[in-house]
Design an enzyme around this catalytic site. Structure first.
Site, mmCIF file in Angstrom:
data_model
loop_
_atom_site.group_PDB
_atom_site.id
_atom_site.type_symbol
_atom_site.label_atom_id
_atom_site.label_comp_id
_atom_site.label_asym_id
_atom_site.label_seq_id
_atom_site.Cartn_x
_atom_site.Cartn_y
_atom_site.Cartn_z
ATOM 1 N N ASP A 143 33.548 37.925 39.205
ATOM 2 C CA ASP A 143 32.503 38.923 39.396
ATOM 3 C C ASP A 143 31.341 38.558 38.480
ATOM 4 O O ASP A 143 31.551 37.991 37.403
ATOM 5 C CB ASP A 143 33.023 40.321 39.055
ATOM 6 N N ASP A 162 32.724 41.678 47.240
ATOM 7 C CA ASP A 162 32.944 43.113 47.032
ATOM 8 C C ASP A 162 31.898 43.937 47.776
ATOM 9 O O ASP A 162 32.221 44.938 48.423
ATOM 10 C CB ASP A 162 32.893 43.450 45.541
#
Length: 191
Positions: A143, A162
């Site tokens: 991320d 995501d």
């Protein structure tokens, strides 16, 4: 003779089958186009982020709207299920298989795009789960986008996959609320 003709005409009209419902064309081709584009964007941005940000402090961009930093996430969104990486991997695999199974039946553009986004995001994060440290089925997802503050202080750090899953899921929910089914029919018409 005219009585026979009218009797035959009545019989012929009764034997005709009812008109079939006209369904929209199949939309699986949208999944084949959209999902690879989103998947490529996810993989490229993760690699660029790793190349530029690994071991660096968070980088402020867009006046602090985002901070770029590497976070290796062993769990799901919002830090949930951090000790259950293998379960998340199996769930993502089931989602991918389910979408592939539904693809031939897709006749709704909204559903096709929504499922494309979910599919691309699931595959993007699955690739991390399989090929990143600490190992297969236990890999941590990369991320790198932290909105409003570094370290996920305001909102969890996320990636393109995501975002894709969330946007696709929202579109699917919208289609369901509008009464549109994946096969192109309205939910009310099926009853």
């Amino acid at each position: 003779m005219s009585d026979e003709t009218s009797a035959d005409a009545g019989t012929d009209t009764e034997a005709e089958p009812p008109p079939r419902e006209q369904l929209p064309p199949r939309r699986a081709w949208l999944v084949v186009i959209v999902a690879p584009v989103i998947l490529a964007a996810d993989l490229i941005t993760k690699q660029l982020a790793l190349s530029a940000l690994e071991g660096e402090p968070p980088v402020r961009v867009l006046g602090g709207l985002f901070y770029l930093q590497i976070v290796r996430n062993p769990g799901a969104a919002f830090g949930m299920a951090t000790g259950m990486t293998w379960v998340l991997t199996l769930i993502a695999l089931a989602v991918v298989i389910g979408i592939i199974w539904v693809m031939p039946k897709l006749r709704s553009t909204g559903w096709a795009i929504g499922l494309s986004l979910v599919l691309a995001g699931a595959i993007g994060n699955l690739i991390d789960r399989f090929f990143r440290a600490p190992g297969a089925l236990h890999g941590h997802v990369v991320d790198f986008l932290s909105p409003f503050a570094p370290n996920g202080d305001v909102f969890p750090v996320f990636n393109v996959a995501d975002s894709s899953i969330v946007c696709g899921g929202a579109l699917i929910v919208l289609m369901a609320l509008l009464g549109r089914d994946y096969d192109g029919r309205r939910t009310a018409d099926k009853k």
